[in-house]
Motif scaffolding. Structure first.
Motif, PDB file in Angstrom:
ATOM      1  N   TYR A   1       0.844  -1.205   0.000  1.00 24.07           N
ATOM      2  CA  TYR A   1       0.000   0.000   0.000  1.00 24.07           C
ATOM      3  C   TYR A   1       0.882   1.260   0.000  1.00 24.07           C
ATOM      4  O   TYR A   1       0.620   2.218  -0.732  1.00 24.07           O
ATOM      5  CB  TYR A   1      -0.892   0.027   1.236  1.00 24.07           C
ATOM      6  CG  TYR A   1      -2.189  -0.730   1.130  1.00 24.07           C
ATOM      7  CD1 TYR A   1      -3.252  -0.228   0.376  1.00 24.07           C
ATOM      8  CD2 TYR A   1      -2.370  -1.923   1.814  1.00 24.07           C
ATOM      9  CE1 TYR A   1      -4.462  -0.902   0.303  1.00 24.07           C
ATOM     10  CE2 TYR A   1      -3.581  -2.613   1.751  1.00 24.07           C
ATOM     11  CZ  TYR A   1      -4.623  -2.096   0.987  1.00 24.07           C
ATOM     12  OH  TYR A   1      -5.817  -2.770   0.922  1.00 24.07           O
ATOM     13  N   LEU A   2       1.911   1.262   0.853  1.00 20.85           N
ATOM     14  CA  LEU A   2       2.784   2.428   0.965  1.00 20.85           C
ATOM     15  C   LEU A   2       3.544   2.666  -0.335  1.00 20.85           C
ATOM     16  O   LEU A   2       3.681   3.817  -0.790  1.00 20.85           O
ATOM     17  CB  LEU A   2       3.751   2.240   2.135  1.00 20.85           C
ATOM     18  CG  LEU A   2       4.736   3.374   2.407  1.00 20.85           C
ATOM     19  CD1 LEU A   2       3.994   4.670   2.732  1.00 20.85           C
ATOM     20  CD2 LEU A   2       5.679   2.995   3.555  1.00 20.85           C
ATOM     21  N   ASP A   3       4.041   1.592  -0.953  1.00 18.18           N
ATOM     22  CA  ASP A   3       4.750   1.735  -2.227  1.00 18.18           C
ATOM     23  C   ASP A   3       3.830   2.338  -3.289  1.00 18.18           C
ATOM     24  O   ASP A   3       4.260   3.186  -4.091  1.00 18.18           O
ATOM     25  CB  ASP A   3       5.262   0.378  -2.706  1.00 18.18           C
ATOM     26  CG  ASP A   3       6.464  -0.106  -1.908  1.00 18.18           C
ATOM     27  OD1 ASP A   3       7.088   0.715  -1.215  1.00 18.18           O
ATOM     28  OD2 ASP A   3       6.774  -1.312  -1.993  1.00 18.18           O
ATOM     29  N   TYR A   4       2.562   1.916  -3.288  1.00 16.78           N
ATOM     30  CA  TYR A   4       1.634   2.441  -4.280  1.00 16.78           C
ATOM     31  C   TYR A   4       1.274   3.894  -3.970  1.00 16.78           C
ATOM     32  O   TYR A   4       1.165   4.732  -4.889  1.00 16.78           O
ATOM     33  CB  TYR A   4       0.375   1.575  -4.331  1.00 16.78           C
ATOM     34  CG  TYR A   4      -0.523   1.886  -5.511  1.00 16.78           C
ATOM     35  CD1 TYR A   4      -0.027   1.894  -6.809  1.00 16.78           C
ATOM     36  CD2 TYR A   4      -1.873   2.166  -5.322  1.00 16.78           C
ATOM     37  CE1 TYR A   4      -0.847   2.189  -7.892  1.00 16.78           C
ATOM     38  CE2 TYR A   4      -2.702   2.461  -6.395  1.00 16.78           C
ATOM     39  CZ  TYR A   4      -2.182   2.472  -7.675  1.00 16.78           C
ATOM     40  OH  TYR A   4      -2.993   2.763  -8.751  1.00 16.78           O
ATOM     41  N   PHE A   5       1.106   4.207  -2.702  1.00 18.71           N
ATOM     42  CA  PHE A   5       0.795   5.583  -2.304  1.00 18.71           C
ATOM     43  C   PHE A   5       1.888   6.553  -2.762  1.00 18.71           C
ATOM     44  O   PHE A   5       1.590   7.666  -3.207  1.00 18.71           O
ATOM     45  CB  PHE A   5       0.622   5.651  -0.790  1.00 18.71           C
ATOM     46  CG  PHE A   5       0.495   7.042  -0.239  1.00 18.71           C
ATOM     47  CD1 PHE A   5      -0.652   7.801  -0.461  1.00 18.71           C
ATOM     48  CD2 PHE A   5       1.519   7.605   0.525  1.00 18.71           C
ATOM     49  CE1 PHE A   5      -0.770   9.079   0.050  1.00 18.71           C
ATOM     50  CE2 PHE A   5       1.406   8.886   1.035  1.00 18.71           C
ATOM     51  CZ  PHE A   5       0.262   9.632   0.793  1.00 18.71           C
ATOM     52  N   THR A   6       3.137   6.149  -2.656  1.00 19.10           N
ATOM     53  CA  THR A   6       4.253   7.025  -3.021  1.00 19.10           C
ATOM     54  C   THR A   6       4.672   6.890  -4.484  1.00 19.10           C
ATOM     55  O   THR A   6       5.598   7.567  -4.919  1.00 19.10           O
ATOM     56  CB  THR A   6       5.472   6.744  -2.121  1.00 19.10           C
ATOM     57  OG1 THR A   6       5.848   5.369  -2.233  1.00 19.10           O
ATOM     58  CG2 THR A   6       5.157   7.063  -0.660  1.00 19.10           C
ATOM     59  N   SER A   7       4.003   6.003  -5.219  1.00 19.94           N
ATOM     60  CA  SER A   7       4.351   5.815  -6.629  1.00 19.94           C
ATOM     61  C   SER A   7       3.869   6.997  -7.468  1.00 19.94           C
ATOM     62  O   SER A   7       3.092   7.840  -7.016  1.00 19.94           O
ATOM     63  CB  SER A   7       3.715   4.520  -7.155  1.00 19.94           C
ATOM     64  OG  SER A   7       2.305   4.665  -7.256  1.00 19.94           O
ATOM     65  N   ASP A   8       4.328   7.034  -8.705  1.00 15.44           N
ATOM     66  CA  ASP A   8       3.899   8.102  -9.614  1.00 15.44           C
ATOM     67  C   ASP A   8       2.394   8.050  -9.871  1.00 15.44           C
ATOM     68  O   ASP A   8       1.768   9.082 -10.176  1.00 15.44           O
ATOM     69  CB  ASP A   8       4.652   7.989 -10.946  1.00 15.44           C
ATOM     70  CG  ASP A   8       6.130   8.331 -10.805  1.00 15.44           C
ATOM     71  OD1 ASP A   8       6.488   8.987  -9.815  1.00 15.44           O
ATOM     72  OD2 ASP A   8       6.923   7.916 -11.680  1.00 15.44           O
ATOM     73  N   ALA A   9       1.804   6.853  -9.737  1.00 12.81           N
ATOM     74  CA  ALA A   9       0.365   6.721  -9.999  1.00 12.81           C
ATOM     75  C   ALA A   9      -0.466   7.522  -9.005  1.00 12.81           C
ATOM     76  O   ALA A   9      -1.512   8.073  -9.357  1.00 12.81           O
ATOM     77  CB  ALA A   9      -0.036   5.247  -9.954  1.00 12.81           C
ATOM     78  N   ILE A  10      -0.014   7.601  -7.754  1.00 10.56           N
ATOM     79  CA  ILE A  10      -0.740   8.337  -6.717  1.00 10.56           C
ATOM     80  C   ILE A  10      -0.038   9.650  -6.393  1.00 10.56           C
ATOM     81  O   ILE A  10      -0.670  10.681  -6.194  1.00 10.56           O
ATOM     82  CB  ILE A  10      -0.878   7.491  -5.437  1.00 10.56           C
ATOM     83  CG1 ILE A  10      -1.572   6.168  -5.756  1.00 10.56           C
ATOM     84  CG2 ILE A  10      -1.646   8.255  -4.366  1.00 10.56           C
ATOM     85  CD1 ILE A  10      -2.971   6.309  -6.288  1.00 10.56           C
ATOM     86  N   GLY A  11       1.273   9.610  -6.315  1.00  7.41           N
ATOM     87  CA  GLY A  11       2.033  10.823  -6.018  1.00  7.41           C
ATOM     88  C   GLY A  11       1.963  11.254  -4.578  1.00  7.41           C
ATOM     89  O   GLY A  11       2.113  12.431  -4.259  1.00  7.41           O
ATOM     90  N   GLY A  12       1.737  10.290  -3.671  1.00  9.63           N
ATOM     91  CA  GLY A  12       1.651  10.622  -2.265  1.00  9.63           C
ATOM     92  C   GLY A  12       2.980  11.033  -1.670  1.00  9.63           C
ATOM     93  O   GLY A  12       4.040  10.559  -2.088  1.00  9.63           O
ATOM     94  N   ASP A  13       2.927  11.912  -0.669  1.00  4.83           N
ATOM     95  CA  ASP A  13       4.124  12.422  -0.008  1.00  4.83           C
ATOM     96  C   ASP A  13       4.015  12.078   1.482  1.00  4.83           C
ATOM     97  O   ASP A  13       3.107  12.569   2.173  1.00  4.83           O
ATOM     98  CB  ASP A  13       4.215  13.935  -0.206  1.00  4.83           C
ATOM     99  CG  ASP A  13       5.470  14.544   0.412  1.00  4.83           C
ATOM    100  OD1 ASP A  13       6.208  13.827   1.107  1.00  4.83           O
ATOM    101  OD2 ASP A  13       5.690  15.752   0.196  1.00  4.83           O
ATOM    102  N   VAL A  14       4.924  11.247   1.979  1.00 10.25           N
ATOM    103  CA  VAL A  14       4.814  10.809   3.376  1.00 10.25           C
ATOM    104  C   VAL A  14       4.989  11.961   4.350  1.00 10.25           C
ATOM    105  O   VAL A  14       4.508  11.890   5.488  1.00 10.25           O
ATOM    106  CB  VAL A  14       5.838   9.689   3.686  1.00 10.25           C
ATOM    107  CG1 VAL A  14       5.574   8.457   2.833  1.00 10.25           C
ATOM    108  CG2 VAL A  14       7.279  10.173   3.526  1.00 10.25           C
ATOM    109  N   SER A  15       5.645  13.028   3.931  1.00  7.60           N
ATOM    110  CA  SER A  15       5.853  14.157   4.842  1.00  7.60           C
ATOM    111  C   SER A  15       4.552  14.891   5.163  1.00  7.60           C
ATOM    112  O   SER A  15       4.489  15.651   6.134  1.00  7.60           O
ATOM    113  CB  SER A  15       6.873  15.137   4.263  1.00  7.60           C
ATOM    114  OG  SER A  15       6.364  15.792   3.112  1.00  7.60           O
TER     115      SER A  15
END
Length: 300
Positions: free
Chosen positions: A198-212
């Motif tokens: 889930y975390l890898d997908y969240f931070t992938s280009d597909a989602i563009g999530g930023d953990v900060s």
């Protein structure tokens, strides 16, 4: 801790250790951990279980001459020098001198873990009566690890209400609902729904999530009636997350606490289990599998 693939053991009077092999970033690594006693690890040897061909060897006091396994002379495929014998002026602070509880990580020049069936250590200044060893270990254990927990939905929250209800962020489902009326985000087909994925997908280009930007992460499972309920969550530290590794560390800490709470008390009262949405919020409940309408959340 790395996920070890093979663990060699060695034990004599006054000294015992393990050699745990694993692969990381394309490299084959060995963690040499002393359980009892001490030793100065001067060289390591390793090879497969085919003892034909020329044996690799280090000269002088680092040789493994005479080393055998079940009465058969070992043929070593590789030998790596780590240090000269003698602890010298560094004493116990020498990098290769290990006490009980110490671990030394060595990078091996091997193509794969399958190529290592025998492991040898040449060590001096040991806590054995002889004061040195030419140790040979075979028949490594292949540890079994419990399966990683999986989740039906994970919420990466950038904003929560005063009561703790999700307000802004990204929901990701394990599978695409049918029909996908609300255009829910879901893991790519065939992806195991572990938190790391889930975390890898969240931070992938597909989602563009930023953990900060995360204030917290919440985890959902489907109950016997088919309703999605939050089972636990964890919050970001005061200064936020700086990397995915920090998020994973916080997750494992929260999971350990949740599992401990389940085993010692009423899980329904711990770690905000089965939390429902703030009744003042508009939108859908957790039960319907898609939560609030997209417009109610700040989706990435």
């Amino acid at each position: 801790m790395p996920e070890y693939a093979k663990i060699f053991t060695y034990e004599v009077d006054g000294l015992s250790y393990t050699v745990s092999l694993y692969e990381q970033d394309g490299q084959i690594l060995a963690d040499i951990s002393v359980l009892e006693g001490s030793m100065d690890v001067n060289a390591v040897y390793y090879g497969d279980d085919d003892f034909t061909g020329k044996s690799d060897s280090l000269g002088g006091p680092l040789n493994m001459n005479g080393a055998s396994l079940d009465g058969v002379k070992v043929q070593w495929d590789e030998a790596i020098k780590l240090s000269d014998p003698g602890i010298g002026p560094e004493g116990d602070d020498k990098d290769t001198y290990l006490h009980a509880g110490d671990t030394l990580t060595v990078e091996l020049d091997a193509d794969s873990l399958d190529a290592i069936d025998i492991f040898g250590i040449r060590a001096t200044s040991t806590s054995t009566d002889e004061g040195s060893i030419k140790a040979v270990s075979d028949d490594p254990a292949e540890p079994e690890y419990p399966d990683e927990p999986t989740y039906d939905k994970v919420f990466f929250g950038s904003e929560f209400s005063d009561t703790g209800a999700p307000v802004g962020g990204v929901y990701i489902l394990a599978e695409e609902p049918d029909p996908n009326t609300w255009n829910n985000v879901f893991l790519p087909e065939g992806t195991e729904p572990t938190f790391e994925n889930y975390l890898d997908y969240f931070t992938s280009d597909a989602i563009g999530g930023d953990v900060s930007t995360l204030q917290g992460v919440a985890f959902y499972e489907t109950d016997d009636e088919g309703n999605l309920n939050e089972v636990f969550r964890f919050d970001a530290p005061e200064d936020g997350f700086q990397s995915s590794e920090e998020v994973l560390g916080a997750y494992h800490d929260a999971l350990d606490a949740y599992e401990e709470a389940q085993g010692t008390s009423d899980p329904g009262a711990d770690l905000m289990a089965a939390i429902t949405l703030d009744p003042d919020l508009d939108g859908h409940s957790y039960d319907d599998g898609h939560d609030q309408e997209e417009d109610d959340l700040e989706l990435a």
